[in-house]
Enzyme design. Sequence first.
Site, PDB file in Angstrom:
ATOM      1  N   ARG A   1      -5.449   5.690  -8.507  1.00 43.90           N
ATOM      2  CA  ARG A   1      -4.104   5.481  -7.936  1.00 43.90           C
ATOM      3  C   ARG A   1      -3.742   4.000  -7.993  1.00 43.90           C
ATOM      4  O   ARG A   1      -2.595   3.634  -8.246  1.00 43.90           O
ATOM      5  CB  ARG A   1      -4.063   5.969  -6.485  1.00 43.90           C
ATOM      6  CG  ARG A   1      -3.957   7.479  -6.388  1.00 43.90           C
ATOM      7  CD  ARG A   1      -4.401   8.000  -5.043  1.00 43.90           C
ATOM      8  NE  ARG A   1      -3.530   7.641  -3.957  1.00 43.90           N
ATOM      9  CZ  ARG A   1      -3.869   7.753  -2.671  1.00 43.90           C
ATOM     10  NH1 ARG A   1      -5.063   8.212  -2.331  1.00 43.90           N
ATOM     11  NH2 ARG A   1      -3.029   7.408  -1.734  1.00 43.90           N
TER      12      ARG A   1
ATOM     13  N   ARG B   1       8.671   4.876  -8.696  1.00 42.34           N
ATOM     14  CA  ARG B   1       7.265   4.597  -9.011  1.00 42.34           C
ATOM     15  C   ARG B   1       7.072   4.089 -10.442  1.00 42.34           C
ATOM     16  O   ARG B   1       5.967   3.761 -10.823  1.00 42.34           O
ATOM     17  CB  ARG B   1       6.522   5.886  -8.903  1.00 42.34           C
ATOM     18  CG  ARG B   1       5.460   6.288  -7.920  1.00 42.34           C
ATOM     19  CD  ARG B   1       4.910   5.517  -6.878  1.00 42.34           C
ATOM     20  NE  ARG B   1       3.652   6.076  -6.423  1.00 42.34           N
ATOM     21  CZ  ARG B   1       3.468   6.656  -5.238  1.00 42.34           C
ATOM     22  NH1 ARG B   1       4.425   6.756  -4.376  1.00 42.34           N
ATOM     23  NH2 ARG B   1       2.270   7.095  -4.910  1.00 42.34           N
TER      24      ARG B   1
ATOM     25  N   ARG C   1      -7.883   6.848   6.644  1.00 44.22           N
ATOM     26  CA  ARG C   1      -6.603   7.471   7.026  1.00 44.22           C
ATOM     27  C   ARG C   1      -6.766   8.908   7.521  1.00 44.22           C
ATOM     28  O   ARG C   1      -7.469   9.716   6.923  1.00 44.22           O
ATOM     29  CB  ARG C   1      -5.659   7.444   5.826  1.00 44.22           C
ATOM     30  CG  ARG C   1      -4.350   8.151   6.071  1.00 44.22           C
ATOM     31  CD  ARG C   1      -3.245   7.665   5.190  1.00 44.22           C
ATOM     32  NE  ARG C   1      -3.519   7.793   3.781  1.00 44.22           N
ATOM     33  CZ  ARG C   1      -2.737   7.268   2.835  1.00 44.22           C
ATOM     34  NH1 ARG C   1      -1.680   6.558   3.166  1.00 44.22           N
ATOM     35  NH2 ARG C   1      -3.027   7.435   1.566  1.00 44.22           N
TER      36      ARG C   1
ATOM     37  N   ARG D   1      -6.230  13.360   3.525  1.00 49.13           N
ATOM     38  CA  ARG D   1      -5.570  13.820   2.309  1.00 49.13           C
ATOM     39  C   ARG D   1      -6.598  14.047   1.207  1.00 49.13           C
ATOM     40  O   ARG D   1      -7.561  13.298   1.115  1.00 49.13           O
ATOM     41  CB  ARG D   1      -4.550  12.760   1.846  1.00 49.13           C
ATOM     42  CG  ARG D   1      -3.229  12.890   2.517  1.00 49.13           C
ATOM     43  CD  ARG D   1      -2.308  11.754   2.233  1.00 49.13           C
ATOM     44  NE  ARG D   1      -2.272  11.296   0.858  1.00 49.13           N
ATOM     45  CZ  ARG D   1      -1.448  10.349   0.420  1.00 49.13           C
ATOM     46  NH1 ARG D   1      -0.596   9.784   1.265  1.00 49.13           N
ATOM     47  NH2 ARG D   1      -1.459   9.962  -0.830  1.00 49.13           N
TER      48      ARG D   1
ATOM     49  N   LYS E   1       3.030   1.864   3.934  1.00 49.13           N
ATOM     50  CA  LYS E   1       4.450   2.183   3.761  1.00 49.13           C
ATOM     51  C   LYS E   1       4.886   3.325   4.690  1.00 49.13           C
ATOM     52  O   LYS E   1       5.916   3.236   5.336  1.00 49.13           O
ATOM     53  CB  LYS E   1       4.738   2.588   2.295  1.00 49.13           C
ATOM     54  CG  LYS E   1       4.428   1.498   1.275  1.00 49.13           C
ATOM     55  CD  LYS E   1       4.861   1.904  -0.125  1.00 49.13           C
ATOM     56  CE  LYS E   1       4.096   3.070  -0.727  1.00 49.13           C
ATOM     57  NZ  LYS E   1       2.657   2.815  -0.988  1.00 49.13           N
TER      58      LYS E   1
HETATM   59  P1  AMP Z   1       1.886   8.892  -1.835  1.00 51.57           P
HETATM   60  O1  AMP Z   1       1.978   9.915  -0.750  1.00 51.57           O
HETATM   61  O2  AMP Z   1       3.135   8.078  -1.974  1.00 51.57           O
HETATM   62  O3  AMP Z   1       0.646   8.047  -1.722  1.00 51.57           O
HETATM   63  O4  AMP Z   1       1.749   9.703  -3.197  1.00 51.57           O
HETATM   64  C1  AMP Z   1       0.645  10.530  -3.459  1.00 51.57           C
HETATM   65  C2  AMP Z   1       0.679  10.973  -4.906  1.00 51.57           C
HETATM   66  O5  AMP Z   1       1.870  11.738  -5.140  1.00 51.57           O
HETATM   67  C3  AMP Z   1       0.722   9.861  -5.937  1.00 51.57           C
HETATM   68  O6  AMP Z   1      -0.578   9.366  -6.248  1.00 51.57           O
HETATM   69  C4  AMP Z   1       1.375  10.572  -7.123  1.00 51.57           C
HETATM   70  O7  AMP Z   1       0.450  11.410  -7.793  1.00 51.57           O
HETATM   71  C5  AMP Z   1       2.389  11.479  -6.434  1.00 51.57           C
HETATM   72  N1  AMP Z   1       3.703  10.805  -6.262  1.00 51.57           N
HETATM   73  C6  AMP Z   1       4.279  10.403  -5.098  1.00 51.57           C
HETATM   74  N2  AMP Z   1       5.469   9.852  -5.312  1.00 51.57           N
HETATM   75  C7  AMP Z   1       5.657   9.878  -6.653  1.00 51.57           C
HETATM   76  C8  AMP Z   1       6.694   9.445  -7.512  1.00 51.57           C
HETATM   77  N3  AMP Z   1       7.803   8.840  -7.040  1.00 51.57           N
HETATM   78  N4  AMP Z   1       6.541   9.640  -8.844  1.00 51.57           N
HETATM   79  C9  AMP Z   1       5.467  10.259  -9.353  1.00 51.57           C
HETATM   80  N5  AMP Z   1       4.428  10.682  -8.606  1.00 51.57           N
HETATM   81  C10 AMP Z   1       4.526  10.513  -7.262  1.00 51.57           C
END
Ligand code: AMP
Length: 216
Positions: A170, A88, A127, A159, A13
């Site tokens: 996740r 989410r 990554r 990360r 994404k």
């Molecule tokens: P991402 O960078 O989108 O892979 O998100 C990494 C982590 O951030 C996720 O596993 C969640 O713990 C948190 N996170 C990101 N976006 C959201 C969201 N919209 N709602 C809740 N937690 C989020």
Amino acid sequence: MNLILFGPPGAGKGTQADIIVKKFNLYKISTGDLLREEIKKKTDLGNKIKSMIDKGILVSDTIINDLIIKILSDNKFYNRLIFDGYPRNINQTKNLDLLLKKYDQKISCVLCLNVEKATIIKRILGRLICSNCGLIFNEYFYPVTKINHSCDPKSLKKRSDDNEKTIISRFETYLDKTLPILDFYKKQNLLHEINAMGKIDQISEEICDIIASLEA
Ligand code: AMP
């Protein structure tokens, strides 16, 4: 035009959002990136967020909703957003709907990137993100070269949640909380499913064609 990029962790994404942003002059809103910015500040809130991200669970809706209100109420972003990793869960989806109405905006399209679990794990484990320019690379699928990256190689980082244990949690969170919201957008005829197993530029070509057809 506001878009949502939807898909499991590691679907690509962020990579696709960066391409779309440049091509269509939009702003990428990655709630994950915004949360990681807060973590860097080492505030109490940042520490709380880090513990949830490292467990692979969702950060509270209140924290997320506060971030999104700031964006949607800002005229600079009016109808120019691509959401990456948001909404989410059902609560965030309903809240987004209310906020869009309040700020006289709408979602034009939800692009769902479909990728098999084994590929997701390999993509996440490979990554690398540049802490200087923000570009995303992959040790297996899109390695760093002198042509695609000019920053100091020391700025390439993994990360903290890109490890095997957190990936599983996740992915489970995605299946349990995030996937069910697709129905909401399907019912509104906004959903476009994309096979995102292929090469980055093939996938982006398909996505860009869809977006261009919305603009026509
Ligand atoms: P991402 O960078 O989108 O892979 O998100 C990494 C982590 O951030 C996720 O596993 C969640 O713990 C948190 N996170 C990101 N976006 C959201 C969201 N919209 N709602 C809740 N937690 C989020």
